[in-house]
Design a protein around this motif. Structure first.
Motif, PDB file in Angstrom:
ATOM      1  N   ARG A  38      -1.470  -2.011  -6.937  1.00 58.46           N
ATOM      2  CA  ARG A  38      -2.808  -2.342  -6.422  1.00 58.46           C
ATOM      3  C   ARG A  38      -3.212  -3.748  -6.852  1.00 58.46           C
ATOM      4  O   ARG A  38      -3.766  -4.529  -6.062  1.00 58.46           O
ATOM      5  N   GLY A  64       2.357   1.812  -3.475  1.00 58.09           N
ATOM      6  CA  GLY A  64       1.366   2.375  -4.397  1.00 58.09           C
ATOM      7  C   GLY A  64       1.100   3.837  -4.101  1.00 58.09           C
ATOM      8  O   GLY A  64       0.994   4.660  -5.017  1.00 58.09           O
ATOM      9  N   GLN A  84       0.839  -1.201   0.000  1.00 66.75           N
ATOM     10  CA  GLN A  84       0.000   0.000   0.000  1.00 66.75           C
ATOM     11  C   GLN A  84       0.873   1.250   0.000  1.00 66.75           C
ATOM     12  O   GLN A  84       0.612   2.201  -0.746  1.00 66.75           O
TER      13      GLN A  84
END
Length: 151
Positions: free
Chosen positions: A55, A14, A11
């Motif tokens: 993702r 990204g 996460q």
């Protein structure tokens, strides 16, 4: 950076790619020269693609790998963290390239380190995939930036 699980690391990666794209787009002004604008537009698009790819990696990662706790703390000097600020305002093409390559170099270091410390094979494979993604993306970015310099 306060990492908790491998999923959080993905996460974070990204988010970093999205932040780079956002800051490049924000820094474009009518005064930006054409060569720098092309570079900024290319890198912003490249970073958005990377964010989307990360993702997808998160969605496809096996739960065993993505939910595994990180045993290694990643330092606060690795962006993004609460005190980290990124901007490209007033930078020329060379300065932008240097900063983006520095950030990608840091990501490669993180994934190289985490691959070697993965506690389970699935997490090691996930880190290897992310390392391959980041190295390939950085090479592609370098090739395209080089082509822009030839113009």
């Amino acid at each position: 950076m306060q990492t908790e699980t491998y999923d959080y690391l993905l996460q974070w990666t990204g988010d970093l790619h999205s932040i780079i794209a956002d800051r490049l787009e924000e820094a474009m002004t009518p005064e930006t020269d054409q060569r720098t604008r092309w570079l900024m537009e290319y890198i912003a698009g490249h970073e958005r693609e990377l964010a989307a790819t990360v993702r997808r990696y998160r969605e496809q990662a096996a739960e065993a790998a993505s939910r595994t706790w990180l045993y290694e703390h990643i330092g606060e000097d690795v962006p993004p963290n609460s005190r980290w600020v990124l901007h490209f305002d007033g930078m020329d093409a060379e300065q932008i390239s240097a900063r983006v390559f520095e950030l990608h170099g840091q990501l490669i270091e993180v994934y190289t380190s985490m691959k070697g410390r993965a506690p389970i094979p699935a997490a090691e494979e996930l880190m290897d995939n992310m390392l391959t993604l980041e190295e390939g993306a950085t090479r592609r970015l370098a090739e395209q930036a080089g082509r822009l310099n030839e113009l």
